[in-house]
Design a protein around this motif. Structure first.
Motif, mmCIF file in Angstrom:
data_model
loop_
_atom_site.group_PDB
_atom_site.id
_atom_site.type_symbol
_atom_site.label_atom_id
_atom_site.label_comp_id
_atom_site.label_asym_id
_atom_site.label_seq_id
_atom_site.Cartn_x
_atom_site.Cartn_y
_atom_site.Cartn_z
ATOM 1 N N MET A 1 0.835 -1.378 -0.079
ATOM 2 C CA MET A 1 0.006 -0.238 0.169
ATOM 3 C C MET A 1 0.775 1.215 -0.055
ATOM 4 N N TYR A 2 1.901 1.311 0.740
ATOM 5 C CA TYR A 2 2.787 2.571 1.056
ATOM 6 C C TYR A 2 3.464 2.795 -0.521
ATOM 7 N N THR A 3 3.896 1.711 -1.329
ATOM 8 C CA THR A 3 4.614 1.971 -2.319
ATOM 9 C C THR A 3 3.750 2.574 -3.461
ATOM 10 N N GLY A 4 2.401 1.997 -3.404
ATOM 11 C CA GLY A 4 1.436 2.787 -4.587
ATOM 12 C C GLY A 4 1.127 3.964 -4.082
ATOM 13 N N LEU A 5 0.816 4.344 -2.941
ATOM 14 C CA LEU A 5 0.539 5.616 -2.673
ATOM 15 C C LEU A 5 1.603 6.553 -3.019
ATOM 16 N N LEU A 6 2.900 6.208 -2.702
ATOM 17 C CA LEU A 6 4.015 6.985 -3.022
ATOM 18 C C LEU A 6 4.178 7.227 -4.248
ATOM 19 N N HIS A 7 3.866 6.320 -5.286
ATOM 20 C CA HIS A 7 3.850 6.370 -6.660
ATOM 21 C C HIS A 7 2.818 7.280 -7.135
ATOM 22 N N LEU A 8 1.795 7.140 -6.647
ATOM 23 C CA LEU A 8 0.421 8.001 -6.801
ATOM 24 C C LEU A 8 0.781 9.638 -6.664
ATOM 25 N N HIS A 9 1.576 9.673 -5.264
ATOM 26 C CA HIS A 9 1.893 11.103 -4.976
ATOM 27 C C HIS A 9 2.820 11.550 -6.067
ATOM 28 N N SER A 10 3.827 10.731 -6.247
ATOM 29 C CA SER A 10 4.852 11.271 -7.209
ATOM 30 C C SER A 10 4.302 11.478 -8.572
ATOM 31 N N ILE A 11 3.363 10.832 -9.118
ATOM 32 C CA ILE A 11 2.806 11.006 -10.303
ATOM 33 C C ILE A 11 1.737 12.491 -10.143
ATOM 34 N N LEU A 12 1.300 12.630 -8.893
ATOM 35 C CA LEU A 12 0.183 13.613 -9.188
ATOM 36 C C LEU A 12 0.880 14.986 -8.985
ATOM 37 N N ARG A 13 2.135 14.974 -8.363
ATOM 38 C CA ARG A 13 2.888 16.195 -8.276
ATOM 39 C C ARG A 13 3.134 16.851 -9.666
ATOM 40 N N TYR A 14 3.319 16.104 -10.661
ATOM 41 C CA TYR A 14 3.497 16.709 -11.984
ATOM 42 C C TYR A 14 1.883 17.231 -12.391
ATOM 43 N N VAL A 15 1.046 16.793 -12.126
ATOM 44 C CA VAL A 15 -0.391 17.338 -12.667
ATOM 45 C C VAL A 15 -0.755 18.621 -11.843
ATOM 46 N N VAL A 16 -0.350 18.782 -10.744
ATOM 47 C CA VAL A 16 -0.518 19.846 -9.785
ATOM 48 C C VAL A 16 0.327 21.057 -10.388
ATOM 49 N N LEU A 17 1.797 20.446 -10.537
ATOM 50 C CA LEU A 17 2.601 21.611 -11.095
ATOM 51 C C LEU A 17 2.054 22.268 -12.457
ATOM 52 N N ILE A 18 1.658 21.322 -13.278
ATOM 53 C CA ILE A 18 1.257 21.710 -14.826
ATOM 54 C C ILE A 18 -0.078 22.586 -14.435
ATOM 55 N N LEU A 19 -1.032 22.384 -13.713
ATOM 56 C CA LEU A 19 -2.218 23.055 -13.564
ATOM 57 C C LEU A 19 -1.931 24.408 -12.685
ATOM 58 N N VAL A 20 -1.084 24.375 -11.854
ATOM 59 C CA VAL A 20 -0.825 25.506 -11.249
ATOM 60 C C VAL A 20 -0.020 26.644 -12.149
ATOM 61 N N LEU A 21 0.873 25.973 -12.962
ATOM 62 C CA LEU A 21 1.496 26.840 -13.600
ATOM 63 C C LEU A 21 0.719 27.454 -14.940
ATOM 64 N N LEU A 22 -0.420 26.687 -15.486
ATOM 65 C CA LEU A 22 -1.199 26.934 -16.443
ATOM 66 C C LEU A 22 -2.123 28.181 -15.707
ATOM 67 N N LEU A 58 -0.573 13.508 3.318
ATOM 68 C CA LEU A 58 -0.810 13.315 4.979
ATOM 69 C C LEU A 58 -1.175 11.979 5.337
ATOM 70 N N VAL A 59 -1.677 11.016 4.406
ATOM 71 C CA VAL A 59 -1.428 9.544 4.702
ATOM 72 C C VAL A 59 -0.451 9.163 4.560
ATOM 73 N N LEU A 60 0.488 9.383 3.706
ATOM 74 C CA LEU A 60 1.948 8.765 3.548
ATOM 75 C C LEU A 60 2.740 9.424 4.869
ATOM 76 N N TYR A 61 2.354 10.655 5.260
ATOM 77 C CA TYR A 61 3.195 11.198 6.527
ATOM 78 C C TYR A 61 3.236 9.947 7.697
ATOM 79 N N PHE A 62 1.764 9.528 7.713
ATOM 80 C CA PHE A 62 1.660 8.588 8.869
ATOM 81 C C PHE A 62 1.877 7.068 8.895
ATOM 82 N N ILE A 63 2.253 6.682 7.619
ATOM 83 C CA ILE A 63 2.787 5.175 7.357
ATOM 84 C C ILE A 63 4.131 5.394 6.928
ATOM 85 N N SER A 64 4.899 6.567 6.599
ATOM 86 C CA SER A 64 6.030 6.553 6.074
ATOM 87 C C SER A 64 7.167 6.069 6.998
#
Length: 142
Positions: A1-22, A58-64
């Motif tokens: 579970m941790y690895t999957g959430l970490l990968h999702l968190h890592s991928i979503l950062r690019y979505v956030v970055l693109i949308l905020v910059l746009l 936040l979820v990752l913070y508590f299980i990392s």
């Protein structure tokens, strides 16, 4: 579970970055042009993706395994325990304030200005967090 959430968190950062910059570029280029529904959608999607990213973080913070308060003297653990989460919460707050101010503003120019100012400050905070990590985290350059 941790690895999957970490990968999702890592991928979503690019979505956030693109949308905020746009959002920032749209607000900067708009000037006193009308605040269109497309502007509102991009700004809203940036806000939503940022909040989802924060919730995942936040979820990752508590299980990392990287969050270990007994090792605060080590720069890597201090970064994950305090600095990363603090700066990301601050960036999320700034984006939320910017969206709220643009939503409440009556004038189109004020709407664009609120997005431009608060989203830009939020991106600067995120970039500071990234460069802080690079200086203190030996695993960053791998």
């Amino acid at each position: 579970m941790y690895t999957g959430l970490l990968h999702l968190h890592s991928i979503l950062r690019y979505v956030v970055l693109i949308l905020v910059l746009l959002s920032i570029f749209q607000a900067f280029a708009a000037g006193s042009k009308p605040y269109t529904p497309a502007n509102k959608k991009v700004n809203l999607f940036a806000l939503i993706s940022t909040h989802i990213q924060l919730l995942l973080g936040l979820v990752l913070y508590f299980i990392s395994p990287n969050v270990d308060f007994s090792r605060m003297s080590e720069p890597t653990f201090r970064y994950w325990n305090v600095e990363h989460i603090s700066m990301m919460i601050l960036a999320t707050i700034l984006i939320t304030i910017g969206y709220s101010k643009s939503k409440k503003a009556v004038d189109a120019k004020a709407k664009h200005k609120a997005i431009y100012i608060f989203y830009t400050i939020a991106i600067v905070v995120v970039l500071l967090a990234i460069f802080t990590m690079k200086d203190r985290n030996p695993w960053f350059n791998m």
